[in-house]
Each structure stands twice: as C-alpha cells, then as structure tokens.
Design a protein around this motif. Structure first.
Motif, PDB file in Angstrom:
ATOM      1  N   LYS A  36      76.113  60.005  16.390  1.00  0.00           N
ATOM      2  CA  LYS A  36      77.200  59.313  15.683  1.00  0.00           C
ATOM      3  C   LYS A  36      78.558  59.808  16.157  1.00  0.00           C
ATOM      4  CE  LYS A  36      74.998  58.117  11.317  1.00  0.00           C
ATOM      5  NZ  LYS A  36      75.022  58.335   9.862  1.00  0.00           N
ATOM      6  N   ARG A  37      78.669  61.120  16.332  1.00  0.00           N
ATOM      7  CA  ARG A  37      79.935  61.702  16.768  1.00  0.00           C
ATOM      8  C   ARG A  37      80.303  61.217  18.170  1.00  0.00           C
ATOM      9  NH1 ARG A  37      80.850  67.310  18.949  1.00  0.00           N
ATOM     10  NH2 ARG A  37      83.077  67.605  18.771  1.00  0.00           N
ATOM     11  N   THR A  38      79.336  61.177  19.065  1.00  0.00           N
ATOM     12  CA  THR A  38      79.579  60.722  20.430  1.00  0.00           C
ATOM     13  C   THR A  38      80.005  59.260  20.458  1.00  0.00           C
ATOM     14  OG1 THR A  38      77.964  62.299  21.272  1.00  0.00           O
ATOM     15  CG2 THR A  38      78.546  60.469  22.712  1.00  0.00           C
ATOM     16  N   TRP A  40      73.471  63.269  13.917  1.00  0.00           N
ATOM     17  CA  TRP A  40      74.884  63.575  13.732  1.00  0.00           C
ATOM     18  C   TRP A  40      75.613  63.599  15.077  1.00  0.00           C
ATOM     19  CZ3 TRP A  40      77.658  68.008  15.236  1.00  0.00           C
ATOM     20  CH2 TRP A  40      78.957  68.085  14.726  1.00  0.00           C
ATOM     21  N   GLY A  41      74.990  64.214  16.085  1.00  0.00           N
ATOM     22  CA  GLY A  41      75.611  64.276  17.407  1.00  0.00           C
ATOM     23  C   GLY A  41      75.772  62.907  18.040  1.00  0.00           C
ATOM     24  N   ARG A  73      81.449  57.582  18.043  1.00  0.00           N
ATOM     25  CA  ARG A  73      82.788  57.479  17.467  1.00  0.00           C
ATOM     26  C   ARG A  73      83.850  57.882  18.488  1.00  0.00           C
ATOM     27  NH1 ARG A  73      82.514  61.084  13.455  1.00  0.00           N
ATOM     28  NH2 ARG A  73      83.659  62.628  14.621  1.00  0.00           N
ATOM     29  N   GLN A  74      83.595  58.949  19.247  1.00  0.00           N
ATOM     30  CA  GLN A  74      84.552  59.387  20.256  1.00  0.00           C
ATOM     31  C   GLN A  74      84.705  58.358  21.372  1.00  0.00           C
ATOM     32  OE1 GLN A  74      82.985  63.207  21.381  1.00  0.00           O
ATOM     33  NE2 GLN A  74      84.228  64.296  19.877  1.00  0.00           N
TER      34      GLN A  74
END
Length: 99
Positions: free
Chosen positions: A62-64, A59-60, A66-67
């Motif tokens: 994917k979030r990174t 999850w982390g 995306r940012q």
C-alpha cells in the motif's frame, strides 16, 4: 515488504518441518524432542509469523502504491508548470518585439 515475505516463508517452513517430522507418540522438530504443548506453541508461533509477514507485506505494498501515485501526480503538475512558464516566456518575447 521483503521482511514480510521472509516471515511468511519461515513460518511456512516451520509448519512443514513440524508436520513431516512428527511420528506417532514422539515428536522431533528440527532435531529437538518436543512435547504436545511445545508443538502447539511452535505451531502458534509459526502461524503468528505468517500472519505478521502478510500484514507487513500488505502495508508495504500500500505504501509503495501511494508513493508511486504521488510521484505521478507531481510529474503531471511539473509538466503543467513547465508548459505554463514556456507560454509566459513566449508571450513576453512577442510583446517586446511589437513595441
């Protein structure tokens, strides 16, 4: 993301500790005598920690990503806006001189 990696490492260390300290009939994990049910729950907890750590890390990541993608897109839009404003200033400046 770091928490996920830490959970995976702790879960793996717990499994390794349980495997290498088990001898025959009696099981001693990290200095404690453990029954068969206790050892099962210990393994189950270790497996859950590993899976949970993997999920948090995924999850982390994917979030990174995306940012980073959003930041790159914003940088491109800012560059286009700056170029457009520079063109407008050039057009306005040349128009004043000819009048």
């Amino acid at each position: 993301m770091v928490i996920g990696l830490l959970l995976m490492v702790l879960g793996a260390l717990a499994v390794v500790a349980a495997v290498f300290t088990a001898t025959g009939e009696s099981v001693e994990v990290l200095g404690f005598d453990v029954t068969a049910v206790g050892l099962y729950l210990f393994g189950l907890g270790s497996g859950v920690a590993i899976l949970w750590g993997f999920t948090i890390s995924k999850w982390g990541t994917k979030r990174t990503l995306r940012q980073r993608r959003e930041a790159r897109k914003l940088d491109e839009l800012q560059a286009k806006l700056d170029q457009r404003e520079a063109e407008q200033r050039t057009d306005e400046g040349s128009g004043d001189r000819s009048v």
